[in-house]
Scaffold this active site. Sequence first.
Site, PDB file in Angstrom:
ATOM      1  N   GLY A 318       0.817  -1.212   0.000  1.00 42.84           N
ATOM      2  CA  GLY A 318       0.000   0.000   0.000  1.00 42.84           C
ATOM      3  C   GLY A 318       0.846   1.254   0.000  1.00 42.84           C
ATOM      4  N   CYS A 391     -12.385  27.704   0.173  1.00 40.44           N
ATOM      5  CA  CYS A 391     -13.509  28.309   0.888  1.00 40.44           C
ATOM      6  C   CYS A 391     -14.251  27.251   1.705  1.00 40.44           C
ATOM      7  CB  CYS A 391     -14.436  28.990  -0.120  1.00 40.44           C
ATOM      8  SG  CYS A 391     -15.573  30.153   0.650  1.00 40.44           S
TER       9      CYS A 391
END
Length: 465
Positions: A318, A391
Amino acid sequence: MTHEAGWAHAPGALRGPAWLREPGDANALVPQLWSRTAHKADGDLVVGGVAVADLVAEHNTPAYVLDEADFRARARAFRDAFADYQVFYAGKAFLCTAVARWVDEEGLSLDVCSAGELTVAQRAGFPMARVGYHGNNKTHPELRRAVALGVGRIIVDSPVEIERLAAITAELGATARVMVRVTAGVEAHTHEYIATAHEDQKFGFSITNGAALEAVRAVHAAPGLELLGLHSHIGSQIFDSSGFEVAARRVLALHAQVSAELGVTMPEMDLGGGFGIAYTTQDDPSDPAQLATEMTKIVEHECRGLGIEAPRLSIEPGRAIVGPSTCTVYTVGTVKPVALDGGAVRTYVSVDGGMSDNIRTALYDADYSCTLASRASDAPPVLARVVGKHCEAGDIVVRDEFLPGDVRPGDLLAVPGTGAYCRSMASNYNHALRPPVIAVRDGVARVVVRRETEDDLFATDVGGF
């Protein structure tokens, strides 16, 4: 007593998490968090023999800096420690044609889980016989292409997929080598979204309810499917080998049952992996040699108890190969002290990237570290929160870190451990341009994935003017 708005709002409580210690020197690197070649020279971060400030002068920020020597060394460490195994690099962690070639050159196999990742492997000239194809919803065209290319193993994940694959092999007059993904009912000690072997989730066939055995029977009965073995994966960012012990016991028991009931000895078995890395000082990953010793002992013990020969084993490290090999470099835009209850102050350091180039903090509540990368400082450390420019209130890059108290606009910050699932999960949120990946080695830097441009954004916008 905990404040209702969170621990940081309790009087005098702004000390950070328990594992985070104030450093004696805020300029120093914590070696286990960084790639092997990373070091400081007069306060400047140097990776692969290249000063990060020089990279930024040429390529701007944000940018992912990939330490090729470190990547290759980690690949070799797993290859050598698991010499009797087939070791699969996780394409989903990060994949480009250069990385696919490195994986091939270091003798590893490659996991892909989409048509796009398979295309990268194909364009890199990766040997298809060493490719494994994952995914819980592989379409008919995707499976047909995998069979036509001669992909070495297809990990089937549902009855529908077995039916599709049987039809495709009949159509093409071909044989597909198949592993059956099973869920062993193991609760990995990791985030819910990256724990993949418990029963109530989308991957695999349950051993407990008999679905796995039925899937094996279906594959064995299909003329065009070659049954290689069982595939188990308990999750990602795993440190505790006890989960592998329980999973191996249950998967090997099914392996023995298949042999006894169907008269079929499956030659292979994949135990997954998903080994963890050190993102912060609270993480203590095992090295490949230790993992190999522990996992081999587990399998040998269970096989002796069952009276069977061990199948050829595969593992999937992984993130453990590419994760520590990369850091992300940002430029500081603003520094804003925010007064909290009880006289505490939180220092918000805003950088020119954020959740568009590293979504893991928002998605998985992941922790990261960082360092001032462009100069040395004698200022006392302050507890800071590094945030992005998007944002979103949750646009946090590093939740808690001690930085020099004079950190200021224009400084460079570098975040280690960003090789896995950062560029590969990057987005154009707020129409951000995804950063480049710059490989460094022996004092030479080369762009392996270029920075996006506004022309790239509008290439798919067909609204016209």
